[in-house]
Design a protein around this motif. Structure first.
Motif, PDB file in Angstrom:
ATOM      1  N   UNK A   1       0.870  -1.178   0.000  1.00 37.00           N
ATOM      2  CA  UNK A   1       0.000   0.000   0.000  1.00 37.00           C
ATOM      3  C   UNK A   1       0.905   1.226   0.000  1.00 37.00           C
ATOM      4  N   UNK A   2       0.674   2.119  -0.979  1.00 32.07           N
ATOM      5  CA  UNK A   2       1.457   3.353  -1.067  1.00 32.07           C
ATOM      6  C   UNK A   2       0.543   4.530  -0.794  1.00 32.07           C
ATOM      7  N   UNK A   3       1.065   5.462  -0.020  1.00 39.47           N
ATOM      8  CA  UNK A   3       0.253   6.638   0.291  1.00 39.47           C
ATOM      9  C   UNK A   3       1.144   7.845   0.532  1.00 39.47           C
ATOM     10  N   UNK A   4       0.560   9.009   0.332  1.00 41.24           N
ATOM     11  CA  UNK A   4       1.160  10.266   0.752  1.00 41.24           C
ATOM     12  C   UNK A   4       0.379  10.698   1.978  1.00 41.24           C
TER      13      UNK A   4
ATOM     14  N   UNK B   1      -3.543  10.296   1.114  1.00 35.65           N
ATOM     15  CA  UNK B   1      -3.944  10.033  -0.271  1.00 35.65           C
ATOM     16  C   UNK B   1      -3.379   8.658  -0.590  1.00 35.65           C
ATOM     17  N   UNK B   2      -4.251   7.648  -0.592  1.00 34.22           N
ATOM     18  CA  UNK B   2      -3.828   6.259  -0.740  1.00 34.22           C
ATOM     19  C   UNK B   2      -4.027   5.838  -2.188  1.00 34.22           C
ATOM     20  N   UNK B   3      -2.935   5.377  -2.806  1.00 34.14           N
ATOM     21  CA  UNK B   3      -2.998   4.970  -4.218  1.00 34.14           C
ATOM     22  C   UNK B   3      -4.064   3.900  -4.420  1.00 34.14           C
ATOM     23  N   UNK B   4      -4.973   4.168  -5.344  1.00 32.77           N
ATOM     24  CA  UNK B   4      -6.021   3.219  -5.683  1.00 32.77           C
ATOM     25  C   UNK B   4      -7.214   3.217  -4.749  1.00 32.77           C
ATOM     26  N   UNK B   5      -7.115   3.923  -3.610  1.00 37.67           N
ATOM     27  CA  UNK B   5      -8.216   3.931  -2.642  1.00 37.67           C
ATOM     28  C   UNK B   5      -8.801   5.309  -2.392  1.00 37.67           C
TER      29      UNK B   5
ATOM     30  N   UNK C   1      -7.254  -2.628   0.424  1.00 43.68           N
ATOM     31  CA  UNK C   1      -6.450  -2.968  -0.762  1.00 43.68           C
ATOM     32  C   UNK C   1      -6.693  -4.410  -1.196  1.00 43.68           C
ATOM     33  N   UNK C   2      -6.760  -5.341  -0.250  1.00 44.63           N
ATOM     34  CA  UNK C   2      -7.018  -6.744  -0.578  1.00 44.63           C
ATOM     35  C   UNK C   2      -8.410  -6.893  -1.176  1.00 44.63           C
ATOM     36  N   UNK C   3      -9.384  -6.190  -0.601  1.00 43.79           N
ATOM     37  CA  UNK C   3     -10.747  -6.232  -1.132  1.00 43.79           C
ATOM     38  C   UNK C   3     -10.791  -5.703  -2.566  1.00 43.79           C
TER      39      UNK C   3
END
Length: 184
Positions: free
Chosen positions: A108-111, A126-130, A176-178
Motif C-alpha cells: 500500500x502506497x500513500x502520501x 492520499x492512498x494509491x487506488x483507494x 487494498x485486498x478487497x
C-alpha cells in the motif's frame, strides 16, 4: 501501547479544505509530509506484520519501521495493540521475514500529512487506488482511558462536520485486498 483510531473516507470534503480547518479552526499544528510504502507480510498462522519505508518529502530523510498490530477490540472506533520498532535495512528485514516463512500480501502506497493537537494526531492520507482519508488517532497505555479517547475522537469528527456514515473500520490492508479481489 494501544492505538485508538477513527478513519473517514473523504467523499464530501476536499483534503485541502480539511487541512485548513485543522490548522485555522481546530488549532492543529502541521507536521511532516511523507510518502509511505507499506508492505504487509503474513506467516503461516502468524499475525500480519507491516514493513514501512517512509520518506519525508521536505527533509528527504527515509526511515523504516516494522510494526505488529494486534486484533481489534470491539468498540465504535478501532482499538488495538501496536508495537513498532525502527529497522536499519528494509531489504534485509524483508529477506529475514521471508526466511522465517512470511510472504508479502500486498503493498500500500500513500502520501500522508501529519497534524498534531495535544495527544491527537490527524493524518490526511492520499492512498494509491483507494482515495483520500482522514485518520485521527491517540495512543494510550491505560485500558480505562480508551473508550473516553474514542469518544473524544468521534466528537472531533463532529466539529469538522464529517458524517459518521463515512467512517470505515477497515484497514488500508483490508481495503487494498478487497479491491484486488474485485479486480482479479
Amino acid at each position: 501501547m494501544k492505538e485508538i483510531e477513527v478513519k473517514v473516507k473523504l467523499e464530501d470534503i476536499s483534503p485541502m479544505a480539511l487541512a485548513r480547518q485543522l490548522t485555522e479552526e481546530l488549532d492543529f499544528v502541521s507536521g511532516a509530509a511523507v510518502k509511505d510504502e507499506d508492505v504487509y507480510y503474513q506467516g503461516n498462522g502468524q499475525p500480519i506484520l507491516r514493513l514501512r519505508i517512509s520518506r519525508d518529502i521536505l527533509a528527504g530523510i527515509t526511515r523504516c519501521y516494522l510494526t505488529y498490530k494486534g486484533p481489534r477490540e470491539a468498540s465504535v472506533c478501532k482499538i488495538r495493540e501496536e508495537i513498532e520498532t525502527g529497522v536499519e535495512d528494509p531489504q534485509a528485514t524483508a529477506l529475514l521475514l521471508e526466511r522465517l516463512g512470511f510472504t508479502s500480501l500486498v503493498t500500500v502506497k500513500k502520501t500522508r500529512r501529519y497534524y498534531y493537537s495535544g495527544v491527537v494526531t490527524a493524518c490526511l492520507d492520499a492512498v494509491e487506488g483507494l482515495g483520500p482519508f482522514l485518520e485521527l488517532e491517540m495512543l494510550s497505555a491505560q485500558d480505562s482511558q480508551q473508550q473516553e479517547a474514542g469518544e473524544e475522537l468521534l466528537a472531533m469528527l463532529g466539529k469538522m462536520g464529517l458524517d459518521p456514515k463515512h467512517l470505515t473500520y477497515q484497514t488500508y490492508l483490508e481495503l487494498a485486498v478487497e479491491k484486488e479481489g474485485k479486480q482479479g
